[in-house]
Design an enzyme around this catalytic site. Sequence first.
Site, PDB file in Angstrom:
ATOM      1  N   CYS A  42       0.860  -1.232   0.012  1.00 46.88           N
ATOM      2  CA  CYS A  42      -0.014  -0.249   0.099  1.00 46.88           C
ATOM      3  C   CYS A  42       0.797   1.233  -0.241  1.00 46.88           C
ATOM      4  CB  CYS A  42      -0.958  -0.045   1.099  1.00 46.88           C
ATOM      5  SG  CYS A  42      -1.802  -1.758   1.391  1.00 46.88           S
ATOM      6  N   ASP A 277      -6.131 -11.431  -1.591  1.00 46.59           N
ATOM      7  CA  ASP A 277      -6.873 -10.782  -2.917  1.00 46.59           C
ATOM      8  C   ASP A 277      -7.348 -12.304  -3.746  1.00 46.59           C
ATOM      9  OD1 ASP A 277      -6.282  -8.636  -2.145  1.00 46.59           O
ATOM     10  OD2 ASP A 277      -4.600  -7.957  -3.571  1.00 46.59           O
TER      11      ASP A 277
HETATM   12  P1  FAD Z   1      -0.143 -10.199  -2.613  1.00 46.34           P
HETATM   13  O1  FAD Z   1       0.365  -9.201  -1.693  1.00 46.34           O
HETATM   14  O2  FAD Z   1      -0.467 -10.088  -4.127  1.00 46.34           O
HETATM   15  O3  FAD Z   1       0.657 -11.500  -2.570  1.00 46.34           O
HETATM   16  C1  FAD Z   1       0.713 -12.574  -3.460  1.00 46.34           C
HETATM   17  C2  FAD Z   1       1.770 -13.366  -3.613  1.00 46.34           C
HETATM   18  O4  FAD Z   1       1.910 -14.594  -4.024  1.00 46.34           O
HETATM   19  C3  FAD Z   1       2.875 -12.542  -4.492  1.00 46.34           C
HETATM   20  O5  FAD Z   1       3.824 -12.054  -3.774  1.00 46.34           O
HETATM   21  C4  FAD Z   1       2.909 -13.662  -5.518  1.00 46.34           C
HETATM   22  O6  FAD Z   1       4.481 -13.379  -6.062  1.00 46.34           O
HETATM   23  C5  FAD Z   1       2.928 -14.779  -4.801  1.00 46.34           C
HETATM   24  N1  FAD Z   1       2.575 -16.065  -5.804  1.00 46.34           N
HETATM   25  C6  FAD Z   1       1.438 -16.048  -6.792  1.00 46.34           C
HETATM   26  N2  FAD Z   1       1.449 -17.316  -7.353  1.00 46.34           N
HETATM   27  C7  FAD Z   1       2.535 -17.984  -6.713  1.00 46.34           C
HETATM   28  C8  FAD Z   1       3.228 -19.202  -6.941  1.00 46.34           C
HETATM   29  N3  FAD Z   1       2.633 -20.128  -7.863  1.00 46.34           N
HETATM   30  N4  FAD Z   1       4.296 -19.905  -6.459  1.00 46.34           N
HETATM   31  C9  FAD Z   1       4.883 -18.854  -5.402  1.00 46.34           C
HETATM   32  N5  FAD Z   1       4.533 -17.516  -5.314  1.00 46.34           N
HETATM   33  C10 FAD Z   1       3.225 -17.195  -5.669  1.00 46.34           C
HETATM   34  N6  FAD Z   1      -4.907  -2.097  -0.071  1.00 46.34           N
HETATM   35  C11 FAD Z   1      -5.431  -1.297   1.088  1.00 46.34           C
HETATM   36  O7  FAD Z   1      -6.214  -2.148   1.947  1.00 46.34           O
HETATM   37  N7  FAD Z   1      -5.200  -0.259   1.273  1.00 46.34           N
HETATM   38  C12 FAD Z   1      -4.362   0.610   0.424  1.00 46.34           C
HETATM   39  O8  FAD Z   1      -4.196   1.759   0.538  1.00 46.34           O
HETATM   40  C13 FAD Z   1      -3.616  -0.088  -0.738  1.00 46.34           C
HETATM   41  N8  FAD Z   1      -2.750   0.532  -1.488  1.00 46.34           N
HETATM   42  C14 FAD Z   1      -2.223  -0.312  -2.483  1.00 46.34           C
HETATM   43  C15 FAD Z   1      -1.596   0.414  -3.661  1.00 46.34           C
HETATM   44  C16 FAD Z   1      -0.926  -0.077  -4.410  1.00 46.34           C
HETATM   45  C17 FAD Z   1       0.153   0.563  -5.327  1.00 46.34           C
HETATM   46  C18 FAD Z   1      -1.149  -1.607  -4.726  1.00 46.34           C
HETATM   47  C19 FAD Z   1      -0.553  -2.410  -5.836  1.00 46.34           C
HETATM   48  C20 FAD Z   1      -2.145  -2.238  -3.893  1.00 46.34           C
HETATM   49  C21 FAD Z   1      -2.601  -1.638  -2.632  1.00 46.34           C
HETATM   50  N9  FAD Z   1      -3.523  -2.300  -1.820  1.00 46.34           N
HETATM   51  C22 FAD Z   1      -4.113  -1.581  -0.856  1.00 46.34           C
HETATM   52  C23 FAD Z   1      -3.786  -3.711  -1.991  1.00 46.34           C
HETATM   53  C24 FAD Z   1      -2.965  -4.612  -1.048  1.00 46.34           C
HETATM   54  O9  FAD Z   1      -1.787  -4.506  -1.382  1.00 46.34           O
HETATM   55  C25 FAD Z   1      -3.193  -5.998  -1.563  1.00 46.34           C
HETATM   56  O10 FAD Z   1      -4.723  -6.036  -1.109  1.00 46.34           O
HETATM   57  C26 FAD Z   1      -2.456  -7.203  -0.680  1.00 46.34           C
HETATM   58  O11 FAD Z   1      -1.144  -7.081  -1.120  1.00 46.34           O
HETATM   59  C27 FAD Z   1      -3.318  -8.444  -0.703  1.00 46.34           C
HETATM   60  O12 FAD Z   1      -2.149  -9.408  -0.157  1.00 46.34           O
HETATM   61  P2  FAD Z   1      -2.152 -10.894  -0.631  1.00 46.34           P
HETATM   62  O13 FAD Z   1      -1.253 -11.709   0.117  1.00 46.34           O
HETATM   63  O14 FAD Z   1      -3.543 -11.549  -0.976  1.00 46.34           O
HETATM   64  O15 FAD Z   1      -1.515 -10.707  -2.145  1.00 46.34           O
END
Ligand code: FAD
Length: 448
Positions: A42, A277
């Site tokens: 974020c 996500d």
């Molecule tokens: P991610 O953080 O996307 O992690 C998933 C991980 O899985 C990745 O690192 C990927 O490499 C790994 N992966 C995928 N497939 C495989 C595989 N087959 N083998 C090994 N590894 C794998 N949210 C808010 O609530 N407030 C905010 O202000 C906000 N601002 C944001 C600003 C930006 C610029 C961005 C990009 C996002 C923002 N978000 C915000 C959203 C927030 O960052 C995401 O909701 C959060 O990162 C989700 O976490 P996650 O663990 O589900 O997914």
Amino acid sequence: RRVVIIGGGAGGPSTAAEAGRRDPSLAITMIEKGEYISYAACPMPYYIGDVIKDEKKLIARTPEKFREGGVDVRTGVEAENVDLAAQVVTLVGGEALPFDVLVLATGTRPILPGIPGEDREGVFTLKQLPDAVGIKQFIRESRCRTAIIVGAGFIGMEMCEAFREAGVETTVVNRGSMPVPRWDPELGQLVVKSLLDHQIRMMADTTIQAIEKGETCRLRLITDQGKIEADVILLAIGVRPSVGLAGEMGLALGKTGAVAVDFSQKTSHPAVYAVGDCCEAYHRVSRRWVHIPLGDIANKQGRVAGCNIGGFPTIFPGIVGAQAFKLFDLEIAATGLDEREALAAGFHPVSNLVWGDVVPLSVPGTTRLGLKLIADEATGLFLGAQAIGPHGAVSRINTLSAALWSGLSIDEVAYLDLAYSPPFSRAWDLIHIAAQDLMKKMVRRPPR
Ligand code: FAD
């Protein structure tokens, strides 16, 4: 028991930390295909804008810290395939990781427009920390003066500020007529004004067609409204859940296309959880399963999955869709449903938009706030809110999120007991004023 977590962004680490705390006897392995784990995505726009100087400040917990806690963290390792019958994850390169419990925390991937030239040097998406590091480095090293941001969602807007902070002249190219479509167009006008006040150009109703080599700058964007050139182009047109592995495993996907889960974060297979996500969440207002990819949700779902895996049954009670971001001097926040979502969920939405001072006029320095409320005409149920202004938008939306969470009616919102003191608010806060105004538009119902 062996727990394998695929994905080390936010949801995966949260699951690993909680499961390990609950049951230290678990053998937890977390694999991440990228080089970083457990970082905050974020704040990346603030890192690119150099408000945050060092990318290490974005990292919540290093692999070493996790290893000290007994979690086997593997970075630069991608899960290629999962054999659900044999309960084995196969990594790229062939290594097999058997599991008793599997957690999918694979996040989202950025949508690409599919136009010629989108893979040119200088064209970026912003999803993971290396993207942010790459953009910042590129801007510095190529002495970038001009940028185009394609897409005017919240990340596109945050990046306008980041590019301005970095001294880069910026144009936003948007397919729709208004930025941030979640917000009412009248509130969106304030966003447009803020962009223009900060010398950001906005090209609305514009479809991009190709990216070519530029003449005066590195890149040229071809659109149905003409050509523009810039040194860097950021594609910020949205994300899709990363469900490739889940689909191949035959796990049920929801209507949104994200992994379907229950309230304990379990997928359609009893040995597999999903968090963050890549999966859906239950929306307490629409009473539907939705895909709202936000970091706070990922963290909470990870903790809930970790509790369950660690033998401490817990449910994730759902979300109300609270969201906020900052654009220069504006707070922009929303919660619950907008009218379109309310209609789709079977409500009869009625709404209003009021503008008012945050604190009494007698207090110097008061600022104006726009607050939109949505309620159900049939039942009086409060359904959603949107707010924009220099101060007080986020705090009011947070208050209203709690009201949505508790299922309050609009007449209850109209008399909520809120702290009043002139430096902070008015005796009749804008929340009360908006709710009372909305009640006037609605058919009178007998008291509950
Ligand atoms: P991610 O953080 O996307 O992690 C998933 C991980 O899985 C990745 O690192 C990927 O490499 C790994 N992966 C995928 N497939 C495989 C595989 N087959 N083998 C090994 N590894 C794998 N949210 C808010 O609530 N407030 C905010 O202000 C906000 N601002 C944001 C600003 C930006 C610029 C961005 C990009 C996002 C923002 N978000 C915000 C959203 C927030 O960052 C995401 O909701 C959060 O990162 C989700 O976490 P996650 O663990 O589900 O997914």
